[in-house]
Design a protein around this motif. Structure first.
Motif, PDB file in Angstrom:
ATOM      1  N   UNK A  17       0.854  -1.346  -0.002  1.00  0.00           N
ATOM      2  CA  UNK A  17       0.197  -0.002  -0.025  1.00  0.00           C
ATOM      3  C   UNK A  17       1.113   1.321  -0.007  1.00  0.00           C
ATOM      4  N   UNK A  18       0.964   1.948  -1.108  1.00  0.00           N
ATOM      5  CA  UNK A  18       1.703   2.890  -1.073  1.00  0.00           C
ATOM      6  C   UNK A  18       1.079   4.317  -0.484  1.00  0.00           C
ATOM      7  N   UNK A  19       1.904   5.266  -0.268  1.00  0.00           N
ATOM      8  CA  UNK A  19       1.416   6.370   0.409  1.00  0.00           C
ATOM      9  C   UNK A  19       0.593   7.200  -0.365  1.00  0.00           C
ATOM     10  N   UNK A  20       0.498   6.979  -1.654  1.00  0.00           N
ATOM     11  CA  UNK A  20      -0.628   7.739  -2.706  1.00  0.00           C
ATOM     12  C   UNK A  20      -2.040   7.212  -2.336  1.00  0.00           C
ATOM     13  N   UNK A  21      -1.713   5.631  -2.395  1.00  0.00           N
ATOM     14  CA  UNK A  21      -2.954   4.890  -2.110  1.00  0.00           C
ATOM     15  C   UNK A  21      -3.642   5.127  -0.662  1.00  0.00           C
ATOM     16  N   UNK A  22      -2.902   5.345   0.307  1.00  0.00           N
ATOM     17  CA  UNK A  22      -3.309   5.495   1.639  1.00  0.00           C
ATOM     18  C   UNK A  22      -3.868   7.183   1.590  1.00  0.00           C
TER      19      UNK A  22
END
Length: 70
Positions: A17-22
């Motif tokens: 889970x990337x920061x962007x997706x978070x």
């Protein structure tokens, strides 16, 4: 914009889970969403707690802590 289930499915599939997706999840969770999205989000939380999905933000935090000797 993607829905919560799409973001969760991607994270479960990739194990990451990337920061962007978070950030997307945070935005999506501020809006009204169906029960299926809530269930998907809970499934993601369990996967993270069980170590099946890694969070980029947590890795960055831990890396920073180690580099500072904390």
């Amino acid at each position: 914009m993607a829905n919560i289930r799409e973001v969760v499915q991607k994270a479960l599939k990739t194990g990451y889970l990337s920061v962007t997706e978070e950030d997307k999840l945070r935005q999506l969770l501020t809006r009204k969403y169906p029960l299926e999205d809530l269930n998907a989000f809970m499934k993601l939380q369990l996967a993270v707690m069980n170590g099946n999905v890694k969070q980029e933000s947590r890795e960055m935090f831990c890396s920073k802590q180690l580099s500072q000797g904390i």
